[in-house]
Enzyme design. Sequence first.
Site, PDB file in Angstrom:
ATOM      1  N   SER A 131       5.439  47.587  26.058  1.00 27.45           N
ATOM      2  CA  SER A 131       4.467  48.067  25.078  1.00 27.45           C
ATOM      3  C   SER A 131       4.252  49.568  25.208  1.00 27.45           C
ATOM      4  O   SER A 131       4.059  50.264  24.223  1.00 27.45           O
ATOM      5  CB  SER A 131       3.139  47.327  25.249  1.00 27.45           C
ATOM      6  OG  SER A 131       3.312  45.961  24.970  1.00 27.45           O
ATOM      7  N   SER A 136       8.966  -1.640  10.918  1.00 24.97           N
ATOM      8  CA  SER A 136       9.437  -0.305  10.484  1.00 24.97           C
ATOM      9  C   SER A 136       8.275   0.681  10.347  1.00 24.97           C
ATOM     10  O   SER A 136       7.906   1.059   9.247  1.00 24.97           O
ATOM     11  CB  SER A 136      10.247  -0.399   9.182  1.00 24.97           C
ATOM     12  OG  SER A 136       9.626  -1.210   8.218  1.00 24.97           O
TER      13      SER A 136
END
Lengths: 300, 633
Positions: free
Chosen positions: B41, B545
Amino acid sequence: MKQAQTHLARLESESIEIMREVISETDNPVMLYSVGKDSAVMLHLAKKAFYPSLPPFPLLHVDTTWKFKDMYKLRDKVAKVTKMELIVHQNPKAKEKGINPFDHGVLHTDIWKTEGLKQALDKYRFDAAFGGARRDEEKSRAKERVFSFRTAQHLWEPRVQRPELWSLYNARKAKGESMRIFPLSNWTELDIWQYIYVENIEIVPLYFAAPRPTVIRNGMLIMVDDDRFPLEMGEKPVIRSIRFRTLGCYPLTGAIESKASTLIEIIQEMLLTTTSERQGRIIDKDQGVSMEAKKQQGYF
Amino acid sequence: MDKVYEIDTLIAKDINAYLESHQNKLLLRFITCGSVDDGKSTLIGRLLYDSKMIFEDQLAQLKVDSKKMGTQGNKIDFALLVDGLAAEREQGITIDVSYRFFSTKKRKFIVVDTPGHEQYTRNMVTGASTADLAVILIDARKGMLTQTCRHSYLCHLLGIQNFVLVVNKMDLVDYNQEVFDSIVYNYYEFAKRIGIQNLTSIPISGLKGDNITIRSDSTPWYNGLTLIDHLESIKLGQTGDKTQNFCMPVQWVNRPNSDFRGFSGKITAGSIKIGEEVVILPSKKTSHVERIVTFDGDLNMASNGQSVTITLKDEIDCSRGQIISSSNSPPKVADQFNTTLIWMDEKKLIPGRAYYMKIGVQTVMATIAEPKYEINVNTLEHMAADSLKLNSIGVAILTTDVSIPFTPYAENKTLGGFILIDKFTNSTVGAGLINFALRRTQNIHWQNVNITRDDHAILKKQKPAVIWLTGISGSGKSTIANAVEKKLNRMNRHTFLLDGDNIRHGLNKDLGFTEVDRIENIRRVGEVAKLMTDAGLIVITAFISPFESERQIVRKMMSPGEFIEVFINTPLHIAEKRDVKGLYSKARLGQLKNFTGIDSPYEPPEKPEINIDTTSMSIDEAAEKIIKKLFSF
């Protein structure tokens, strides 16, 4: 070896690509049109993206009733010329309560703009809204995605943003959730000006210096645009040659003294200047990270 | 400094000349890699500061903040300029990807800043996906770290061609050349191993500004360019993309009126001229380019990177997601691939589950097999894996539900890179790179048979269909399925009932009840049902399902209108009260794991063709309702 594209061509093409993705992947998009220079560029890009078709979405102006007169004039002209639908939304609650920038301070922006925007998006069920924000404007915007996901409550959560790789944008969302889209993300202020210059895009005359009636409030040069402005006893507006670098509600927008009356002169002045663009806006300065806090609440 | 950056006097004296030069600048996007401690930075803050991208008001704020944070004494802490989000400022780390902009006399730059920690691998991959160059930072005092390897590997994996090794904090090692040389030597060895080719090393101090814009007097032994000089002189327009043949994915079909039909998209490779022959993929129909339309007038030619609208001489079918390509050597089409995956979600990869896959401008469904291996991003070792968790990278076979045009990622990123989207949360859960297509599916052709599915159906005098009953255990699926079949049988229909419990005794006896096995269970049943409809039968299935995505996969296997989803809608407490098989009580006691409704989820159908509310309908009424619907199709 083919010549690489210039940066403006690259940016233009990228923005067009983004707009076309939005049209294809969302159900009911809208373009937020704030009448400023960024909106002007965004609208111009939209015309290019869909030509020869008209941009397939309406324009939305979230109005506070406190914008500069010149802005309303250009807004209506643009709607007429482009033949696009223009939706103007004014928060009825704010209207009813007479919310204004003089008596209500920060609330003014919250209620007219932030709340107004949410109301409009909900009312018309827009699931995607184009905005003209750029990453170079402010620190928390530097982290914003191009496709920015908002919850059903319009909240922005910076910690759970979707990764955005290559130019693969994920526009999927559940019912009620929405996206804010920033096609100008990678543009800088200079790019915007340069594009306006190269493409000859019409902008509000307030960007150009002219003699205008002004007063000084909280160290800022404010233009007295109508007689709603509360002058102090015996106070008379002073005519100064001023212009604006950014436009919003007139009582909240600081002007700069300037003689720059052409686009070239504006660009020149901007390049030589030493204050950043958002300094002209009172709303950003509440606290260190106030823009981030505002964004989380749903401000653009 | 004036040598490098915008010269104010030029702007003041001859703004037109300045704008002219600025207009023609090229753009370089680069990513910076290294942890906060390496001074990343600070370096970026310094670049912005030196290029005057920091305004006076920002500087004033910065001075106040620097004092408040107190990390640099009374000096400016450049890192505060870059770390944007409040959480980051508090913790002193960079969490997300952020983008910074600056320009010099020669170029414009976008800096992609990403976090260095391992838990942010996904952010780094995101940043690397759009970068032209990588700046790898190393702290001169620490030398190469594990993360240096990881960052370099990720950048290389994502196809970045140019690397700059920046040895930072040289001021803290007295600008010692030996320290620099030994770090560079070690890094070169590593870089060679992973295949990095274009590499430059520069000794700098972000804090003091050595060799960033001005050559430093403290490193007389260094003869190379400063960082900025180097970034300005790297050759641009050279991506890793080797494909030179024209390619444009169609984003949007442009139809302002009945006389105009154009295909809008961004060209991702090569160039195209009016009159040239093109092929549409995957349909392989050919035509010629009639016009290249833009807002600024028609073009005779357009090339890579341009967004245009193309019209064709012939009226052929072409829609969003398809690709217009030059007819000589268009991209290949396949449906099974060897891929490298980067997992980006808290929930791990579920092999066999269907995900949305967005590639180019096309979205298809994809399933992923168990990974072949996971890559340890620190040591590059291959490890055995049955799934991928957040930030893991692995290699796995991916299968799409339809064939898609593709190019290996190494040849072209647009048709080789993809994202994976969860079908329910809609999050982007992973990203992937196509390494190559598998020959298997390409070489197995469909054998033509003379007796078609229509022939089978005509002989049986019926329209084949799948009546798919879904619902929790004890909801009444099997009972209703049985009633339906009995009625159809009496009506002389040829039917077959596939029942969950029965199938698990045979075809699927190797499967358990984990999420992965449940998905495979349904896939097999779907394939069997599909074969039976090909044989002309009306198939009735009774399976819990539980997952919407698997039901959707089965739906997509069938011809339109042949899949009839029936939601046997029984509230959990009622099914539990019935508890015909005594399973709920077992599950409640913890004797049965992964029981739907108890400790495994059931996702109700979003848009079933039929909804059966068993609390208000008898078995007979339910069966009648289903049959009525069946014959209405």
